[in-house]
Design a protein around this motif. Structure first.
Motif, mmCIF file in Angstrom:
data_model
loop_
_atom_site.group_PDB
_atom_site.id
_atom_site.type_symbol
_atom_site.label_atom_id
_atom_site.label_comp_id
_atom_site.label_asym_id
_atom_site.label_seq_id
_atom_site.Cartn_x
_atom_site.Cartn_y
_atom_site.Cartn_z
ATOM 1 N N SER A 148 40.799 42.838 40.606
ATOM 2 C CA SER A 148 41.218 43.816 41.622
ATOM 3 C C SER A 148 40.123 44.880 41.747
ATOM 4 C CB SER A 148 42.550 44.465 41.239
ATOM 5 O OG SER A 148 42.478 45.033 39.950
ATOM 6 N N ASP A 165 39.997 48.075 41.426
ATOM 7 C CA ASP A 165 39.865 49.114 40.405
ATOM 8 C C ASP A 165 39.120 48.615 39.169
ATOM 9 O OD1 ASP A 165 42.152 47.478 40.037
ATOM 10 O OD2 ASP A 165 42.914 48.872 38.533
ATOM 11 N N GLN A 166 39.068 47.283 38.966
ATOM 12 C CA GLN A 166 38.359 46.730 37.818
ATOM 13 C C GLN A 166 36.835 46.836 37.955
ATOM 14 O OE1 GLN A 166 41.267 43.096 37.854
ATOM 15 N NE2 GLN A 166 40.192 43.001 35.908
ATOM 16 N N SER A 203 44.223 48.866 43.102
ATOM 17 C CA SER A 203 44.733 47.774 42.270
ATOM 18 C C SER A 203 45.438 46.705 43.097
ATOM 19 C CB SER A 203 45.686 48.318 41.195
ATOM 20 O OG SER A 203 46.774 49.006 41.798
#
Length: 718
Positions: A511, A513-514, A559
Motif C-alpha cells: 500500500s 503508506d508502506q 493505506s
C-alpha cells in the motif's frame, strides 16, 4: 528560404531519426529564419539548426511518415499513406491550433496546401498521430495590418484565396507589391479542411482539372459542398466552412475564432460520443440499432472510450443482451471502429464477448468480429486467450461451437495463461475451481472486523478478505461488484459460510503508506514505482470513474491505495483504489446522506470535519459529504506523496484538524520549488478549496494532470 532551392536528406540527430534540409546560405534571410527557429508548437514541424559549411546551412526536422495529400492516393500507389489518422474534429483542431500559433507570432504561413501538412507518429505520445504544418519556404513576417510581403504568387493556384487569385489573373498587377494576409491563410486552411471532409476532393472542383478551380473560387461556386456527409455538413458548413471561405477577407474568421468554433463543435461531438457509450453499455433487450445509426451519422469518434477504457464495441460485447447484438456490432464496425482496440486489462472485443455473452447470438457475433479482422490469438494482460475466457467464464450451450470456430483459427486450446492453466483445463475442471482457498498462516492485513490472507481463486493468486458475517452489509458489496476500472482493485468473487464472508480480490504487493516506512521495517516497500505524475493521473482517473458511477469512496487514505505489479515480462506497476466498505451511492447532485461521519480522522474534507468537531448528529435529509469531499482528500494524498509521507496540514491529529479548518497547509512550503511551479497554484490549491461548490471536480483533476504532464514532457525535451 525559397521553395525549390533546398535539398532534403534522411539523417540522425542525438540518436533520433530526422530529415536534414540543406539550404544555400545566400538564400537564408536572417531575421525571418530566426523567427521560424522560435516556432515551438506540437502542430508545427520544428526546425533545428544543426551545422553549416562555406556554402550551406543545415537544419533538422523530425521525421514524418506521410503528408495529407498521400492519404487519398489510390490504393496501389506506392506513395499512399495507409496509417492511422486523428478523428476529423481532432485533425481540424490540430491544424487550426498550429496556424493560430503561427499567426500569434506575427507570421503568415503563405503556402497552405495538403502536401504541406505532415503526419507524425509518436511525437505526442506512443501511438498518437499528430498533424504538423510544414514547408515554411514562403512564410514571412506581417505588418500591423496582418500583411506579409513575399515572393510572386505560386504556380499552383488550387489553394489560393480569391484576393490572391485575382492578383494572379491580373496581368498588370505589380508582383513586387504582392501581399498575403493572415486572412489568406484562413481561406486556404478552409480548403484543406474541406479536402479532409471530402476524402481528398477539392471543394471547388476536380484536382485533375485545376484550371476550373480558380474560376469557381472567385465565383463563389463550391460545387462539391453537397458531397460532404449530411450530418458533417450540418456541423461544419454553416458554422465554420462558410465563415472561413468568405470571399471578402475582412468578413472571414480569424485563426483564433476557428479554434474556438472547432472547440465548440468538439464539445457537441463529445456529448454524442458519451450518449453512444451509455447506450452500448446498458444491459438492454431493446433494439437500439436505429439510435446507434443516428449517432454515427454525426461523425462522432467511434473509438472514444468510457472512463473504464472501453469503446462502444467492447461495451456492446459485454453488456448488450438484445437479439439485435449482431446488427449493432455490424453498425459500429462499418462506422470505422477499431475492432482490435484493447481495454486497460488487455481485452479486445472478442475477449469481452467470450467472457460475458451467452445468448444465441454468441456464434454470429464471433463470426462477424472474425470477418472484420479481429485478432483471435491476442492475449490479455494476464496471458489469457479468447479460449481461456470462453472456457473459464462462459456457460453458454453454444460454447462447443465457439470453441470449434476458434480452434480452427489456430487458437491453441492447450496454451497456458499466466496462472499456468490451459483453456482445456478450465473447460473440464472449472466447476471444481470456483471456490476461494487461502492459507491462514499467510496473513497480509487486518481490520476491525476483517483479516486479509494470501490465497487462490480459479488458479490465480489473490488477496482473500475474510469478514465476520454479522458485520457484512450486502449493500456494501454492490459498489465493489459494479466497479470495473484499471485503477480500482477488482473483486473477482465472493462466497460465505456460517461465520464469514470471503472476498477474492486482485493481489497487490503493497500500500502507498508502506513507501515511507523506515528502511529497517520489514513491511517497507522498496520496489519500482511509476513517475509521480503517472501515480497522480492513475489515482485521479480511478476516482473520476468512481464518481461517474455515482459513488463516493469515503475512505481515501494512503493505506487504501494499493500498488499492483502485473505479471509478465515488463511487470508494469499500476496504482489501485481499494477498500470500498464505506462507498455509498449518491444522488444526481453527487450528494449522500450519511448515518454519521466515518473514515480516518486525519483524512477529512473541511465540510465533514466541521460537523465532526461540532459533534453534530446527522439527520436523514442532511448531507455530510459529496463527491467533492473525496477530491479534497485526494489533494491531501497528493501532498503526502510530495512530502514523502508527511501530512500537508501538520503532524498530530489535533494540529491537522485545526489547520484544515483555518485553511493553513503548514507544510506546503516544504514541497520542492519546481513541483510548486507545476502543481501548487494550478492544481493542489484548487483541490484544497474549502468551499465544495468551488472545488475542482475529479474529472477536471484528470484534465489538469494531462496538461501538467504535457508541460513536464516539454521541459524534459528542452
Amino acid at each position: 528560404m525559397e521553395e525549390g532551392l533546398r535539398h532534403v536528406f534522411k539523417g540522425e540527430l542525438r540518436g533520433r531519426h530526422v530529415e536534414t534540409i540543406r539550404i544555400e546560405k545566400h538564400r537564408v534571410k536572417i531575421k525571418e529564419e530566426a523567427d521560424l527557429l522560435k516556432l515551438d508548437h506540437p502542430n508545427i514541424l520544428r526546425l533545428v539548426p544543426c551545422g553549416n559549411d562555406n556554402d550551406y546551412m543545415y537544419f533538422a526536422l523530425e521525421l514524418c511518415v506521410g503528408s495529407l495529400n498521400q492519404l487519398f492516393l489510390i490504393s496501389d500507389d506506392a506513395q499512399k499513406y495507409s496509417g492511422s489518422m486523428p478523428h476529423h474534429i481532432d485533425a481540424l483542431l490540430q491544424l487550426a491550433s498550429g496556424l493560430e500559433y503561427i499567426h500569434s507570432k506575427n507570421l503568415v504561413h503563405g503556402n497552405i496546401k495538403p502536401e504541406n501538412v505532415l503526419i507524425s507518429m509518436g511525437s505526442a505520445g506512443q501511438d498518437e498521430t499528430t498533424l504538423k504544418w510544414a514547408n515554411f519556404g514562403l512564410t514571412r513576417n506581417i505588418d500591423e495590418l496582418g500583411r506579409g510581403r513575399t515572393s510572386p504568387v505560386r504556380e499552383n493556384k488550387a489553394w489560393l484565396a480569391p484576393e490572391l487569385l485575382s492578383l494572379k489573373l491580373n496581368s498588370t498587377a505589380d508582383k513586387r507589391e504582392y501581399q498575403e494576409t493572415i486572412q489568406s491563410d484562413i481561406f486556404a486552411q478552409g480548403l484543406v479542411f474541406a479536402s479532409l471532409l471530402l476524402k481528398g476532393e477539392h471543394l471547388y472542383g476536380s484536382i485533375n482539372h485545376e484550371n476550373q478551380i480558380p474560376d469557381n473560387i472567385i465565383g463563389r461556386n463550391a460545387i462539391n459542398m453537397q458531397k460532404i456527409d449530411g450530418k458533417l455538413r450540418d456541423l461544419y458548413e454553416n458554422d465554420l466552412l462558410k465563415k472561413m471561405l468568405k470571399n471578402d477577407p475582412k468578413e472571414r474568421m480569424t485563426s483564433t475564432e476557428v479554434v474556438d468554433q472547432l472547440t465548440s463543435i468538439k464539445t457537441q461531438l463529445i456529448e454524442k460520443e458519451r450518449e453512444l457509450l451509455k447506450l452500448c453499455g446498458s444491459d438492454s433487450r431493446l433494439d437500439v440499432t436505429e439510435k446507434i445509426k443516428n449517432l454515427i451519422q454525426f461523425g462522432i469518434n467511434l473509438n472514444a472510450k468510457d472512463n473504464g477504457g472501453r469503446n462502444a464495441l467492447h461495451l456492446l460485447c459485454r453488456y448488450y443482451s438484445s437479439s439485435k447484438l449482431s446488427a449493432a456490432i455490424k453498425l459500429v464496425i462499418e462506422g470505422g471502429i477499431n475492432v482490435n482496440a484493447r481495454d486497460p486489462d488487455g481485452l479486445n472485443a472478442i475477449h469481452s464477448l467470450c467472457r460475458y455473452h451467452s445468448s444465441q447470438n454468441l456464434i454470429d457475433s464471433i463470426q462477424i468480429l472474425i470477418q472484420s479482422g479481429i485478432d483471435t490469438t491476442a492475449k490479455t494482460n494476464d496471458g489469457s486467450t479468447t479460449l481461456h475466457y470462453l472456457c473459464r467464464y462462459n456457460s453458454s450451450p453454444h460454447i462447443i461451437d465457439a470453441v470449434e470456430i476458434l480452434t480452427k483459427l489456430e487458437v491453441n486450446l492447450m496454451e497456458k495463461d499466466g496462472s499456468g492453466r490451459s483453456a482445456f483445463y478450465y473447460s473440464h475442471f472449472k466447476d471444481t475451481e470456483m471456490k476461494i482457498s487461502f492459507d491462514r498462516k499467510k496473513q497480509i492485513g487486518r481490520g476491525s472486523f476483517s483479516v486479509v490472507f494470501k490465497g487462490m481463486f480459479k488458479g490465480r493468486e489473490v488477496a482473500v478478505k475474510r469478514v465476520e458475517i454479522h458485520h457484512v452489509d450486502g449493500r456494501e458489496e454492490e459498489p465493489m461488484l459494479k466497479l470495473h476500472h484499471r485503477n480500482i482493485v477488482r473483486l473477482l468473487h465472493c462466497e460465505k459460510d456460517d461465520d464469514f464472508r470471503y472476498y477474492a480480490l486482485e493481489l497487490c504487493v503493497a500500500s502507498l503508506d508502506q513507501l515511507f516506512l523506515k528502511s529497517d521495517n520489514p513491511k517497507k516497500y522498496d520496489g519500482p514505482m511509476p513517475r509521480q505524475i503517472v501515480v497522480f493521473s492513475q489515482l485521479a482517473k480511478g476516482l473520476a470513474y468512481i464518481h461517474s458511477e455515482r459513488l463516493i469512496h469515503r475512505e481515501i487514505k494512503p493505506s487504501n491505495i494499493l500498488i499492483m505489479q502485473c505479471p509478465g515480462k515488463y511487470q508494469e506497476i499500476i496504482i489501485k483504489w481499494s477498500d470500498f466498505g464505506l462507498s455509498k451511492s449518491v444522488n444526481e447532485k453527487g450528494l449522500h446522506s450519511w448515518t454519521g461521519v466515518r473514515g480516518t480522522r486525519t483524512w477529512y474534507a473541511p465540510e465533514v470535519l466541521k460537523k465532526l468537531i461540532n459533534g453534530k448528529k446527522a439527520e436523514q435529509e442532511e448531507f455530510w459529504g459529496t463527491v467533492q469531499s473525496d477530491v479534497f482528500v485526494l489533494g491531501l494524498v497528493f501532498g503526502y506523496l510530495f512530502l514523502m509521507g508527511e501530512h500537508l496540514y501538520g503532524s498530530s491529529e489535533t494540529e491537522i484538524h485545526k489547520n484544515i479548518i483555518k485553511k493553513k497547509p503548514v507544510n506546503m512550503q516544504k514541497i520542492d520549488e519546481k513541483l510548486h511551479k507545476y502543481y501548487e497554484d494550478d492544481l493542489l490549491m484548487k483541490m484544497l478549496e474549502h468551499d465544495p461548490k468551488k472545488r475542482i471536480t475529479s474529472k477536471e483533476v484528470v484534465e489538469q494532470l494531462e496538461s501538467i504532464n504535457n508541460k513536464v514532457i516539454l521541459c524534459i525535451m528542452s
